[in-house]
Design a protein around this motif. Structure first.
Motif, mmCIF file in Angstrom:
data_model
loop_
_atom_site.group_PDB
_atom_site.id
_atom_site.type_symbol
_atom_site.label_atom_id
_atom_site.label_comp_id
_atom_site.label_asym_id
_atom_site.label_seq_id
_atom_site.Cartn_x
_atom_site.Cartn_y
_atom_site.Cartn_z
ATOM 1 N N LYS A 77 -3.034 2.011 7.241
ATOM 2 C CA LYS A 77 -3.266 2.371 8.648
ATOM 3 C C LYS A 77 -4.174 1.359 9.333
ATOM 4 O O LYS A 77 -3.924 0.957 10.482
ATOM 5 C CB LYS A 77 -3.883 3.767 8.709
ATOM 6 C CG LYS A 77 -4.153 4.258 10.123
ATOM 7 C CD LYS A 77 -4.773 5.645 10.100
ATOM 8 C CE LYS A 77 -5.098 6.108 11.519
ATOM 9 N NZ LYS A 77 -5.719 7.467 11.524
ATOM 10 N N ASP A 78 -5.243 0.917 8.654
ATOM 11 C CA ASP A 78 -6.159 -0.065 9.243
ATOM 12 C C ASP A 78 -5.443 -1.386 9.539
ATOM 13 O O ASP A 78 -5.626 -1.991 10.608
ATOM 14 C CB ASP A 78 -7.337 -0.315 8.299
ATOM 15 C CG ASP A 78 -8.267 0.891 8.200
ATOM 16 O OD1 ASP A 78 -8.212 1.751 9.099
ATOM 17 O OD2 ASP A 78 -9.033 0.960 7.214
ATOM 18 N N ASN A 89 -3.238 -0.955 12.501
ATOM 19 C CA ASN A 89 -3.977 -0.921 13.767
ATOM 20 C C ASN A 89 -4.404 -2.320 14.212
ATOM 21 O O ASN A 89 -4.328 -2.661 15.393
ATOM 22 C CB ASN A 89 -5.205 -0.024 13.628
ATOM 23 C CG ASN A 89 -4.837 1.448 13.523
ATOM 24 O OD1 ASN A 89 -3.738 1.841 13.917
ATOM 25 N ND2 ASN A 89 -5.744 2.258 12.996
ATOM 26 N N ARG A 100 -4.956 4.826 3.984
ATOM 27 C CA ARG A 100 -5.967 4.449 4.980
ATOM 28 C C ARG A 100 -5.972 2.938 5.225
ATOM 29 O O ARG A 100 -6.080 2.477 6.360
ATOM 30 C CB ARG A 100 -7.351 4.917 4.530
ATOM 31 C CG ARG A 100 -7.613 6.399 4.775
ATOM 32 C CD ARG A 100 -9.097 6.726 4.641
ATOM 33 N NE ARG A 100 -9.573 6.468 3.289
ATOM 34 C CZ ARG A 100 -9.566 7.371 2.307
ATOM 35 N NH1 ARG A 100 -9.082 8.589 2.531
ATOM 36 N NH2 ARG A 100 -10.031 7.065 1.108
ATOM 37 N N LEU A 101 -5.858 2.167 4.137
ATOM 38 C CA LEU A 101 -5.817 0.717 4.302
ATOM 39 C C LEU A 101 -4.569 0.292 5.070
ATOM 40 O O LEU A 101 -4.636 -0.572 5.958
ATOM 41 C CB LEU A 101 -5.852 0.030 2.938
ATOM 42 C CG LEU A 101 -5.747 -1.496 2.966
ATOM 43 C CD1 LEU A 101 -6.904 -2.089 3.760
ATOM 44 C CD2 LEU A 101 -5.724 -2.072 1.556
ATOM 45 N N GLN A 105 0.809 -1.210 0.000
ATOM 46 C CA GLN A 105 0.000 0.000 0.000
ATOM 47 C C GLN A 105 0.848 1.268 0.000
ATOM 48 O O GLN A 105 0.474 2.277 -0.617
ATOM 49 C CB GLN A 105 -0.936 -0.009 1.220
ATOM 50 C CG GLN A 105 -1.956 -1.125 1.206
ATOM 51 C CD GLN A 105 -2.773 -1.153 -0.066
ATOM 52 O OE1 GLN A 105 -3.203 -0.112 -0.570
ATOM 53 N NE2 GLN A 105 -2.971 -2.346 -0.603
ATOM 54 N N ALA A 134 -4.536 8.326 -0.972
ATOM 55 C CA ALA A 134 -5.142 8.430 0.357
ATOM 56 C C ALA A 134 -5.809 7.126 0.767
ATOM 57 O O ALA A 134 -5.734 6.693 1.928
ATOM 58 C CB ALA A 134 -6.148 9.578 0.372
ATOM 59 N N ALA A 135 -6.505 6.454 -0.190
ATOM 60 C CA ALA A 135 -7.156 5.182 0.119
ATOM 61 C C ALA A 135 -6.130 4.124 0.495
ATOM 62 O O ALA A 135 -6.338 3.330 1.419
ATOM 63 C CB ALA A 135 -7.990 4.720 -1.084
#
Length: 382
Positions: free
Chosen positions: A225-226, A229, A222-223, A202, A218-219
């Motif tokens: 980051k998910d 986490n 975000r992935l 990513q 950005a997408a």
């Protein structure tokens, strides 16, 4: 002579020990008085029963103060004989349990010294028998010495057996702890390997699309980051497991998380198909974790090393066994070379083997790589 406080045992063990001590106390009283009566004592109520009661009562605290009980028992026998109460019942055997108990303690070196002193005085006190019957005198002294040696040897043997059992329990505990930590290390490797593979892809997508397609970048971020986490949640669970020394080393990931795992791989650019046969819900928890980790590690390897565009995950849930197969269309192993097992493949193999299964991994004839795990279902019969 102060005695260390014993380690507190479980309630059933303490109850059995208490019953044993009461039984030994009663037997000591009964046998001492019976032998004294059988060997010529006419007035047992004067001092014989009192000594028997003393010897028996002391045995009730023999585990807490073994050396003190031995010294008081020997002292009581000395006082009994020195006050003119002769009994051929002997000097050593009335304190037999006290000698045995003291011989099981770390202060065992004092037990032979106490026994030897008692034997010497017994030999001197019975010297009048030597003039009348030397054979009887020899049997008396030798018998007392042999009984003392047997009691000390029995105590030493018992103590050695208890130490061996304790060491065996400690060894089993250390082996179990090492096994759990090894299992946790596999979990950590699987979590980190999968996370780095997906996040790495990513980040590359975001870097390539940052200027030309900011929404796509950005997408991708975000992935990443998910995924990061979720990995941190798993790692916190594992760290808590290590701190608490718990036997439950598995993070929350199981077959319920399989769809999320496949979705992450697809988002990372790998076209993944999932084909399941049978009832997923009937799989035992420990087996479900192993299946998830095999799929996770295989897809992570595909993303990192294979250069593949497609992967197929096939899982067959049978009543007695579960088959997991992951194939891709990547580069495989060039030139027909042997597969080099890193931590990932080795961890998968150990995980599957621990459940009684088998894992194979290697290139496929048409190109690509395949991993297959056959895992028996716990409690099933072949």
């Amino acid at each position: 002579m102060a005695e260390p406080s014993p380690r507190r045992e479980p309630a059933p063990v303490r109850h059995l020990a208490r019953i044993t001590d009461i039984t030994l106390a009663v037997l000591t009283l009964v046998f001492f008085v019976a032998v004294a009566l059988a060997t010529g004592v006419r007035g047992p109520w004067q001092d014989t029963i009192q000594l028997g009661l003393l010897l028996g009562a002391l045995l009730l605290v023999r585990r807490r103060w073994p050396m003190t009980v031995l010294l008081l028992s020997v002292g009581g026998i000395f006082v009994y004989h020195l006050t003119g109460h002769w009994s051929p019942s002997g000097w050593i055997w009335p304190a037999a349990v006290a000698y045995f108990t003291a011989a099981t303690t770390p202060r065992v070196r004092w037990v032979p010294a106490i026994g030897l002193a008692q034997l010497v005085y017994s030999a001197v006190d019975a010297r009048w028998i030597l003039d009348k019957n030397p054979t009887r005198y020899l049997v008396h002294v030798a018998g007392e010495g042999l009984l003392l040696a047997i009691l000390i040897a029995a105590g030493l043997t018992y103590a050695a057996a208890m130490r061996w059992r304790k060491q065996l329990r400690e060894t089993d505990h250390r082996a179990h702890a090492a096994e759990e930590r090894l299992r946790v290390s596999h979990e950590v490797h699987d979590v980190i390997a999968h996370t780095l593979a997906v996040v790495g892809v990513q980040l590359n997508v975001a870097a390539d699309a940052l200027e030309e397609d900011p929404p796509a970048a950005a997408a991708a971020l975000r992935l990443a980051k998910d995924v990061r986490n979720r990995a941190m949640t798993d790692l916190r669970t594992l760290i808590t497991t290590l701190r608490d020394d718990s036997s439950d080393t598995a993070p929350q990931a199981d077959l319920a998380s399989l769809d999320t795992l496949i979705a992450d791989a697809r988002t990372a650019g790998l076209e993944v198909t999932l084909d399941e046969h049978g009832d997923r819900a009937a799989v035992p928890a420990i087996t479900a974790i192993a299946i998830y980790r095999v799929v996770q590690e295989s897809l992570a390897n595909t993303l990192k090393h294979a250069g593949a565009s497609k992967a197929e995950v096939t899982i067959g849930y049978q009543p007695r066994s579960i088959t997991v197969e992951i194939t891709d269309n990547g580069r495989g192993v060039p030139g027909g070379a042997e597969v080099t097992e890193g931590h990932g493949l080795a961890g998968m193999r150990e995980r599957v083997s621990a459940l009684g299964g088998a894992l194979t991994a290697g290139p496929v004839p048409d190109g690509g790589f395949a991993v297959r795990a056959d895992i028996p279902v716990a409690g099933s019969t072949a």
